[in-house]
Design a protein around this motif. Sequence first.
Motif, PDB file in Angstrom:
ATOM      1  N   SER A  34       0.830  -1.209   0.000  1.00  0.00           N
ATOM      2  CA  SER A  34       0.000   0.000   0.000  1.00  0.00           C
ATOM      3  C   SER A  34       0.863   1.257   0.000  1.00  0.00           C
ATOM      4  O   SER A  34       0.501   2.264  -0.626  1.00  0.00           O
ATOM      5  N   LYS A  35       2.009   1.212   0.678  1.00  0.00           N
ATOM      6  CA  LYS A  35       2.909   2.365   0.656  1.00  0.00           C
ATOM      7  C   LYS A  35       3.525   2.551  -0.731  1.00  0.00           C
ATOM      8  O   LYS A  35       3.712   3.676  -1.196  1.00  0.00           O
ATOM      9  N   ILE A  36       3.836   1.447  -1.395  1.00  0.00           N
ATOM     10  CA  ILE A  36       4.350   1.539  -2.765  1.00  0.00           C
ATOM     11  C   ILE A  36       3.298   2.128  -3.691  1.00  0.00           C
ATOM     12  O   ILE A  36       3.596   2.959  -4.557  1.00  0.00           O
ATOM     13  N   ILE A  37       2.039   1.702  -3.498  1.00  0.00           N
ATOM     14  CA  ILE A  37       0.954   2.246  -4.314  1.00  0.00           C
ATOM     15  C   ILE A  37       0.815   3.744  -4.090  1.00  0.00           C
ATOM     16  O   ILE A  37       0.622   4.522  -5.038  1.00  0.00           O
ATOM     17  N   GLU A  38       0.908   4.177  -2.848  1.00  0.00           N
ATOM     18  CA  GLU A  38       0.845   5.611  -2.560  1.00  0.00           C
ATOM     19  C   GLU A  38       1.961   6.362  -3.279  1.00  0.00           C
ATOM     20  O   GLU A  38       1.756   7.481  -3.748  1.00  0.00           O
ATOM     21  N   THR A  39       3.122   5.743  -3.368  1.00  0.00           N
ATOM     22  CA  THR A  39       4.245   6.398  -4.034  1.00  0.00           C
ATOM     23  C   THR A  39       4.041   6.447  -5.539  1.00  0.00           C
ATOM     24  O   THR A  39       4.277   7.482  -6.173  1.00  0.00           O
ATOM     25  N   ILE A  40       3.590   5.336  -6.126  1.00  0.00           N
ATOM     26  CA  ILE A  40       3.373   5.301  -7.577  1.00  0.00           C
ATOM     27  C   ILE A  40       2.222   6.214  -7.977  1.00  0.00           C
ATOM     28  O   ILE A  40       2.309   6.970  -8.949  1.00  0.00           O
ATOM     29  N   HIS A  41       1.135   6.166  -7.202  1.00  0.00           N
ATOM     30  CA  HIS A  41      -0.070   6.948  -7.528  1.00  0.00           C
ATOM     31  C   HIS A  41      -0.153   8.185  -6.635  1.00  0.00           C
ATOM     32  O   HIS A  41      -1.211   8.484  -6.074  1.00  0.00           O
ATOM     33  N   TRP A  42       0.946   8.901  -6.536  1.00  0.00           N
ATOM     34  CA  TRP A  42       0.984  10.091  -5.670  1.00  0.00           C
ATOM     35  C   TRP A  42       0.004  11.165  -6.131  1.00  0.00           C
ATOM     36  O   TRP A  42      -0.427  12.014  -5.350  1.00  0.00           O
ATOM     37  N   PHE A  43      -0.382  11.137  -7.392  1.00  0.00           N
ATOM     38  CA  PHE A  43      -1.294  12.139  -7.952  1.00  0.00           C
ATOM     39  C   PHE A  43      -2.755  11.836  -7.655  1.00  0.00           C
ATOM     40  O   PHE A  43      -3.639  12.637  -7.960  1.00  0.00           O
ATOM     41  N   ASN A  44      -3.021  10.657  -7.074  1.00  0.00           N
ATOM     42  CA  ASN A  44      -4.391  10.210  -6.839  1.00  0.00           C
ATOM     43  C   ASN A  44      -4.798  10.518  -5.400  1.00  0.00           C
ATOM     44  O   ASN A  44      -4.270   9.916  -4.461  1.00  0.00           O
ATOM     45  N   SER A  65      -4.263   7.815   1.262  1.00  0.00           N
ATOM     46  CA  SER A  65      -4.538   7.293   2.608  1.00  0.00           C
ATOM     47  C   SER A  65      -4.620   5.774   2.632  1.00  0.00           C
ATOM     48  O   SER A  65      -5.078   5.202   3.615  1.00  0.00           O
ATOM     49  N   LEU A  66      -4.173   5.114   1.551  1.00  0.00           N
ATOM     50  CA  LEU A  66      -4.339   3.665   1.458  1.00  0.00           C
ATOM     51  C   LEU A  66      -3.568   2.938   2.550  1.00  0.00           C
ATOM     52  O   LEU A  66      -4.087   1.999   3.164  1.00  0.00           O
ATOM     53  N   SER A  67      -2.329   3.348   2.826  1.00  0.00           N
ATOM     54  CA  SER A  67      -1.547   2.665   3.861  1.00  0.00           C
ATOM     55  C   SER A  67      -2.151   2.892   5.246  1.00  0.00           C
ATOM     56  O   SER A  67      -2.084   2.018   6.107  1.00  0.00           O
ATOM     57  N   GLU A  68      -2.752   4.072   5.445  1.00  0.00           N
ATOM     58  CA  GLU A  68      -3.421   4.316   6.730  1.00  0.00           C
ATOM     59  C   GLU A  68      -4.623   3.400   6.892  1.00  0.00           C
ATOM     60  O   GLU A  68      -4.838   2.822   7.970  1.00  0.00           O
ATOM     61  N   TYR A  69      -5.415   3.255   5.817  1.00  0.00           N
ATOM     62  CA  TYR A  69      -6.542   2.317   5.866  1.00  0.00           C
ATOM     63  C   TYR A  69      -6.048   0.894   6.123  1.00  0.00           C
ATOM     64  O   TYR A  69      -6.624   0.158   6.939  1.00  0.00           O
ATOM     65  N   MET A  70      -4.989   0.499   5.417  1.00  0.00           N
ATOM     66  CA  MET A  70      -4.478  -0.843   5.568  1.00  0.00           C
ATOM     67  C   MET A  70      -3.978  -1.081   6.987  1.00  0.00           C
ATOM     68  O   MET A  70      -4.204  -2.152   7.568  1.00  0.00           O
TER      69      MET A  70
END
Length: 482
Positions: free
Chosen positions: A198-208, A213-218
């Motif tokens: 989820s942290k990697i996703i936040e980094t890749i999709h920083w514009f979204n 907040s995906l890692s916080e939800y996770m």
Amino acid sequence: MKWINDVVFAILAAHVWGSLMLFVWLQAVKKLSKRGYSRALFWLLRCVVVAYLLPFGFCLLIAVDGYFRGWDGRLFEWTPIITVVNHALFIAWLIGLFFNFGKIWKEWRVTRAYLRDAFPADLKSRARFREVCKEIKKRPGRVKLYQKFGLRCGIATGILRPRIVLPDDKLNPIVEKVTMIHELIHYKRRDLWFLYASKIIETIHWFNPLSRSLSEYMNQWNEYACDYESCIAFGNSKMYAIVLCNVAEQNQQGLFSSIGTEPMTLSRRIEMMVNMQKARKKSKFFGTIAAIAVSFASVTSTFAATGVMAEGYRRLYDLTMVEDVEKGVSAVVGDTDLVNESTDTPEYPDNSNINPADYVNTGIVFNDVLPIDGYTVVEGEVDNLTRATGANFNWTLTYDYLQTSGYFKVNKDQVINVSGDITPLGKVIRVGIIEPNGARRCVYANGRFSQPFQAYVKGDYKVYAISDNSEVVNLTGVYATY
């Protein structure tokens, strides 16, 4: 730089579908979180992570596979407008990626520095840990038990080298047991894997905005679902809640781990446990079926979403297509001079109206346009020739036979040299190469010959030979690329 086209497409496909799945999950949380279906919501959130990663990984695998197969590193056709837009998006994304990657790097460095002085737990603690594992019927696997001075509550960390780190101070036996159970369950369910993802996703999709907040939800739902299993394993929900209250003020802030008993979310965790306890009295059938259904739906529909994006991409290509840049063939202009200027491939004469005897062993290369309808195609041995950049061949050529080697990879501007001996003497055959687009280039040869062929595009090539003689001709030779 055509691979940029694939990267941008993969990110957009993951962005569209992952965001849709995350939005659905947020709506499901509002409807089901107070009804005790935390496990279904937990697994659905993991499906959201998969929905973000699958299109990107799927396109990446195809691009890598295409590279080794000698395509050209791209999935879809491109036009000048698409190229400019993709390059602009890629540069903007890359700049944001570097800035946002610093956040993960900082957390990882803080955790590594904080736990650097952790040491293996003493024999008594490890013995109690083994007893806990036996009691709850969960094997510790590769996880190691550590202790650290100054640590205020237990944490779980590490993927390749998983560790449960406990405070060095003497813990209350109940607190120690609850901590071991809780962290062991985190490890067995691979919660850290999904937290990192989820942290990697936040980094890749920083514009979204949705994914920020995906890692916080996770992190939160890791705890909710872990609380549920920990209560069952511990066997006393009330005592488990008391332990949470006792350590609520001792959370390690900023550590790159899945544990987190923040005071602001403690009441929420206890509320979720109460709801789950109530839900246990109901049928578990709905929750189990829901978890299976959403898992299956998210994985299968992610691949479908890639197809939807591809269709949209093709429509964009149709709207912006002016010319086929790769082949230099104008789509709207019929001027042959313009066509010849837009390609690096020189014009070769065709062999439709020539006397082959006049061009034997002259080195003149022809576009082989003679029809081969009805010819029997015999391909080379896959084990020996496929992917080889050079190989020997010994072919027996009869009339109406097209003999080929297996595919082999050639880079742009490389040379394919074909040489050999033709027997019986005096028999003329066509020898040449088949390009990635299926076009044939050949020379006319007899006796001993050697001919270089220039490769103008990267891709999979074949060597071929055709005999127009009424009797059998033997060709023994070799091809090599350099």
